[in-house]
Design an enzyme around this catalytic site. Structure first.
Site, PDB file in Angstrom:
ATOM      1  CG  HIS A 285      -2.048   0.876   1.294  1.00 28.42           C
ATOM      2  ND1 HIS A 285      -2.459   1.645   0.240  1.00 28.42           N
ATOM      3  CD2 HIS A 285      -2.864   1.234   2.335  1.00 28.42           C
ATOM      4  CE1 HIS A 285      -3.463   2.428   0.606  1.00 28.42           C
ATOM      5  NE2 HIS A 285      -3.724   2.211   1.884  1.00 28.42           N
ATOM      6  CG  HIS A 324      -4.671   0.596  -7.982  1.00 34.75           C
ATOM      7  ND1 HIS A 324      -6.019   0.598  -7.720  1.00 34.75           N
ATOM      8  CD2 HIS A 324      -4.097   1.414  -7.081  1.00 34.75           C
ATOM      9  CE1 HIS A 324      -6.247   1.395  -6.696  1.00 34.75           C
ATOM     10  NE2 HIS A 324      -5.101   1.893  -6.281  1.00 34.75           N
ATOM     11  CG  ASP A 380       2.767   4.301  -3.772  1.00 39.51           C
ATOM     12  OD1 ASP A 380       2.788   5.420  -3.241  1.00 39.51           O
ATOM     13  OD2 ASP A 380       2.051   3.362  -3.380  1.00 39.51           O
TER      14      ASP A 380
HETATM   15  N1  ACO Z   1       4.383  -6.929 -10.291  1.00 39.84           N
HETATM   16  C1  ACO Z   1       4.251  -8.122 -10.911  1.00 39.84           C
HETATM   17  N2  ACO Z   1       3.076  -8.785 -11.018  1.00 39.84           N
HETATM   18  C2  ACO Z   1       2.005  -8.208 -10.472  1.00 39.84           C
HETATM   19  C3  ACO Z   1       2.085  -6.963  -9.813  1.00 39.84           C
HETATM   20  C4  ACO Z   1       3.334  -6.321  -9.742  1.00 39.84           C
HETATM   21  N3  ACO Z   1       3.456  -5.162  -9.139  1.00 39.84           N
HETATM   22  N4  ACO Z   1       0.858  -6.640  -9.348  1.00 39.84           N
HETATM   23  C5  ACO Z   1       0.044  -7.640  -9.696  1.00 39.84           C
HETATM   24  N5  ACO Z   1       0.725  -8.596 -10.379  1.00 39.84           N
HETATM   25  C6  ACO Z   1       0.203  -9.818 -10.986  1.00 39.84           C
HETATM   26  C7  ACO Z   1      -0.151 -10.837  -9.928  1.00 39.84           C
HETATM   27  O1  ACO Z   1       0.946 -11.674  -9.643  1.00 39.84           O
HETATM   28  C8  ACO Z   1      -1.285 -11.560 -10.587  1.00 39.84           C
HETATM   29  O2  ACO Z   1      -0.738 -12.416 -11.547  1.00 39.84           O
HETATM   30  P1  ACO Z   1      -1.396 -13.872 -11.815  1.00 39.84           P
HETATM   31  O3  ACO Z   1      -2.762 -13.587 -12.354  1.00 39.84           O
HETATM   32  O4  ACO Z   1      -0.487 -14.538 -12.773  1.00 39.84           O
HETATM   33  O5  ACO Z   1      -1.461 -14.553 -10.482  1.00 39.84           O
HETATM   34  C9  ACO Z   1      -2.018 -10.476 -11.333  1.00 39.84           C
HETATM   35  O6  ACO Z   1      -1.035  -9.480 -11.618  1.00 39.84           O
HETATM   36  C10 ACO Z   1      -3.181  -9.870 -10.558  1.00 39.84           C
HETATM   37  O7  ACO Z   1      -2.655  -9.304  -9.372  1.00 39.84           O
HETATM   38  P2  ACO Z   1      -3.346  -9.365  -7.956  1.00 39.84           P
HETATM   39  O8  ACO Z   1      -2.312  -9.722  -6.934  1.00 39.84           O
HETATM   40  O9  ACO Z   1      -4.578 -10.227  -8.021  1.00 39.84           O
HETATM   41  O10 ACO Z   1      -3.803  -7.880  -7.774  1.00 39.84           O
HETATM   42  P3  ACO Z   1      -4.360  -7.235  -6.451  1.00 39.84           P
HETATM   43  O11 ACO Z   1      -5.469  -6.354  -6.849  1.00 39.84           O
HETATM   44  O12 ACO Z   1      -4.656  -8.245  -5.422  1.00 39.84           O
HETATM   45  O13 ACO Z   1      -3.107  -6.399  -5.913  1.00 39.84           O
HETATM   46  C11 ACO Z   1      -1.562  -4.647  -5.634  1.00 39.84           C
HETATM   47  C12 ACO Z   1      -2.962  -5.052  -6.137  1.00 39.84           C
HETATM   48  C13 ACO Z   1      -1.409  -5.060  -4.158  1.00 39.84           C
HETATM   49  C14 ACO Z   1      -1.424  -3.142  -5.739  1.00 39.84           C
HETATM   50  C15 ACO Z   1      -0.508  -5.359  -6.503  1.00 39.84           C
HETATM   51  O14 ACO Z   1      -0.641  -4.926  -7.828  1.00 39.84           O
HETATM   52  C16 ACO Z   1       0.916  -5.112  -6.020  1.00 39.84           C
HETATM   53  O15 ACO Z   1       1.369  -5.819  -5.117  1.00 39.84           O
HETATM   54  N6  ACO Z   1       1.630  -4.081  -6.570  1.00 39.84           N
HETATM   55  C17 ACO Z   1       2.973  -3.748  -6.120  1.00 39.84           C
HETATM   56  C18 ACO Z   1       2.921  -2.938  -4.832  1.00 39.84           C
HETATM   57  C19 ACO Z   1       2.407  -1.532  -5.081  1.00 39.84           C
HETATM   58  O16 ACO Z   1       2.846  -0.823  -5.967  1.00 39.84           O
HETATM   59  N7  ACO Z   1       1.469  -1.112  -4.219  1.00 39.84           N
HETATM   60  C20 ACO Z   1       0.909   0.242  -4.263  1.00 39.84           C
HETATM   61  C21 ACO Z   1      -0.506   0.219  -4.754  1.00 39.84           C
HETATM   62  S1  ACO Z   1      -1.172   1.851  -4.854  1.00 39.84           S
HETATM   63  C22 ACO Z   1      -1.504   2.216  -3.260  1.00 39.84           C
HETATM   64  O17 ACO Z   1      -1.820   1.419  -2.447  1.00 39.84           O
HETATM   65  C23 ACO Z   1      -1.437   3.584  -2.871  1.00 39.84           C
END
Ligand code: ACO
Length: 470
Positions: A285, A324, A380
């Site tokens: 987050h 996201h 971010d």
């Molecule tokens: N890098 C690589 N792969 C990713 C990323 C990433 N940053 N984010 C999602 N994915 C992939 C997942 O592995 C998943 O792949 P799969 O279908 O093969 O299993 C797919 O994309 C869907 O992702 P989810 O995990 O289901 O997405 P979710 O909505 O649960 O998570 C989150 C969202 C937590 C923001 C995620 O994208 C992430 O961890 N990003 C990196 C951390 C980040 O930048 N957080 C800031 C978010 S903005 C904020 O909170 C202010």
């Protein structure tokens, strides 16, 4: 004391959903159910009537991590994740960022409309005159270890503020609620700057009432001492203010959900804000901005970007600042932040990490892994690069997110308390543990369920016997 629940807050016109009914056939029993659809949602409690046998518990909806569950009706922030739209109280984020200050936007989020001239004057006065921290808060912060993470100090100090304002527990009093809103928005930059000064061993610089919100924060961060002059750069103060506008609210994100969940038990707003800040601290987050810069520093140059992309695609790490839950196209805040970056670099000089970030974005956005998963840069991805150019230490980045998000948390908290439909947040579960079983003690089976005994409660006749010795 229970919160006063006056009336449902005014609701902004909903997106064009057609209301009506959903017909559901339970194939287990052949029963038909008619479930109302309102504003694009069914009520999860309407599913409770669905059961295949009368003795069976009603149907639950299973939604780990609330991927498709609306926990509230809210009139604060609107996001269309497919189109990359973000609006606060109906106003597009682009318009607010271009022409309104952070404190005007904070007022908008909390009150529902932009302030008039006199309302703004009162609001600014109240915020400016609540920026000081009690001397004992300083002593409390002095107790942290020298290398404590500033966000951990922020979380703990917000919780500690609850002990300084015991009247804040009276959440049903509207005046008291708004007083805590001033205090929290006013004091959060002071707590943030003191956390930084503590970790560097520098003397605390107290707030200056003649400076703007962000100028005051920059002065508390960077002024060497009371005897040394410091004039915050107006371009940097304005850029920080725009970043604060972009970070002020984002509907039911992890930290706002924490604020509402803790607030639903009628805890005081300082305890709720500490819980929200703790949620924001996590690297998935608000802690992501810190991790993005650490990742970019590790990559170091554009040439090494493909190696990072390979590691991400092999599932060995996440691309921090990408992806996201709601945005499945470009995060509008990330686009605006790129503009702010240029303004900041004009003053500070170009942060070389921006070129690594741009190369990373270009490669990622043309790669099928990211395209198929609809992964775009989020807020971010670029914010940390700007903070770094402005001289903020990397571990301050999540703290810089928490300062403006405070207004969003408060708006969400007040809306939750005023919503007559909201009760204590208490999700259900699907139990997957063992069925009933019993303890064995040294080979002897301990009966747990004894047959019910009938207890004779009639008065017993007195049996004559020796009197106790007096
Ligand atoms: N890098 C690589 N792969 C990713 C990323 C990433 N940053 N984010 C999602 N994915 C992939 C997942 O592995 C998943 O792949 P799969 O279908 O093969 O299993 C797919 O994309 C869907 O992702 P989810 O995990 O289901 O997405 P979710 O909505 O649960 O998570 C989150 C969202 C937590 C923001 C995620 O994208 C992430 O961890 N990003 C990196 C951390 C980040 O930048 N957080 C800031 C978010 S903005 C904020 O909170 C202010």
């Amino acid at each position: 004391m229970p919160a006063r629940k006056p009336r449902m807050p005014k609701v902004a016109p909903a997106p064009p959903y057609s209301n009506g009914f959903l017909s559901v056939v339970d194939e287990r029993s052949g029963t038909n159910y008619r479930i109302a659809v309102e504003d694009g949602a069914i009520r999860a409690t309407d599913l409770h009537q669905i059961r295949s046998r009368p003795e069976e518990p009603g149907l639950l909806s299973y939604d780990p991590s609330f991927a498709n569950t609306a926990s509230c009706r809210s009139a604060i922030t609107f996001i269309d994740g497919d189109k990359g739209i973000l609006r606060y109280r109906g106003y597009p984020i682009e318009e607010l960022a271009a022409s309104k200050s952070y404190l005007e936007v904070a007022y908008l989020l909390i009150h529902g409309s932009l302030p008039t001239k006199s309302q703004l004057a009162d609001w600014l006065y109240n915020i400016t005159h609540h920026t000081m921290l009690h001397e004992n808060v300083q002593k409390f912060m002095d107790g942290f270890h020298h290398d404590a993470h500033p966000m951990a100090m922020m979380v703990s100090t917000l919780a500690a503020l609850s002990t300084f304002y015991p009247d804040a527990k009276n959440i049903s009093d509207e005046h008291i609620r708004y007083q805590q809103a001033f205090r929290l928005i006013a004091k959060v930059p002071t707590v943030a700057a003191f956390a930084h000064r503590h970790s560097t061993g520098m003397p605390y610089i107290h707030p200056s009432n003649d400076l703007s919100y962000t100028e005051n924060f920059l002065a508390m961060m960077y002024r060497p001492s009371w005897t040394t002059q410091y004039t915050p750069d107006p371009v940097l103060a304005k850029a920080l203010d725009t970043l604060f506008v972009l970070h002020a609210d984002h509907e039911q994100n992890c930290s706002s959900n924490a604020m509402r969940a803790v607030g639903s038990s009628h805890a005081d707003p300082y305890s709720c804000a500490a819980a929200a800040a703790a949620a924001l601290y996590g690297p998935l987050h608000g802690g992501a901005n810190e991790q993005v810069v650490r990742m970019l520093q590790e990559v170091g140059s554009k040439e090494r970007v493909p190696q990072l992309i390979r590691q991400v695609k092999e599932g060995r790490r996440l691309l921090m600042g990408f992806g996201h839950r709601i945005y499945k196209s470009y995060d509008p805040r990330a686009r605006l932040i790129q503009q702010v970056a240029e303004e900041v670099f004009a003053v500070t000089g170009r942060n070389p990490l921006i070129d690594v970030a741009l190369a990373l974005e270009n490669i990622a956005l043309s790669d099928d892994y990211f395209i198929s998963r609809r992964l775009y840069p989020n807020v971010d991805f670029y914010s940390g690069i700007i903070y770094q150019a402005m001289g903020f230490p990397t571990d301050m980045f999540p703290v810089l997110f928490a300062i403006p998000r405070m207004s969003g948390w408060i708006a969400q908290w007040i809306e939750m308390l005023q919503d007559p439909e909201q009760k204590i947040a208490r999700p259900r579960q699907v139990y997957i543990g063992p069925p009933e079983r019993h303890l064995e003690v040294t080979g002897v089976r301990v009966p747990v369920r004894r047959p019910a005994r009938t207890v004779d409660t009639r008065p017993r006749p007195r049996t004559p016997g020796p009197r106790p010795a007096s």
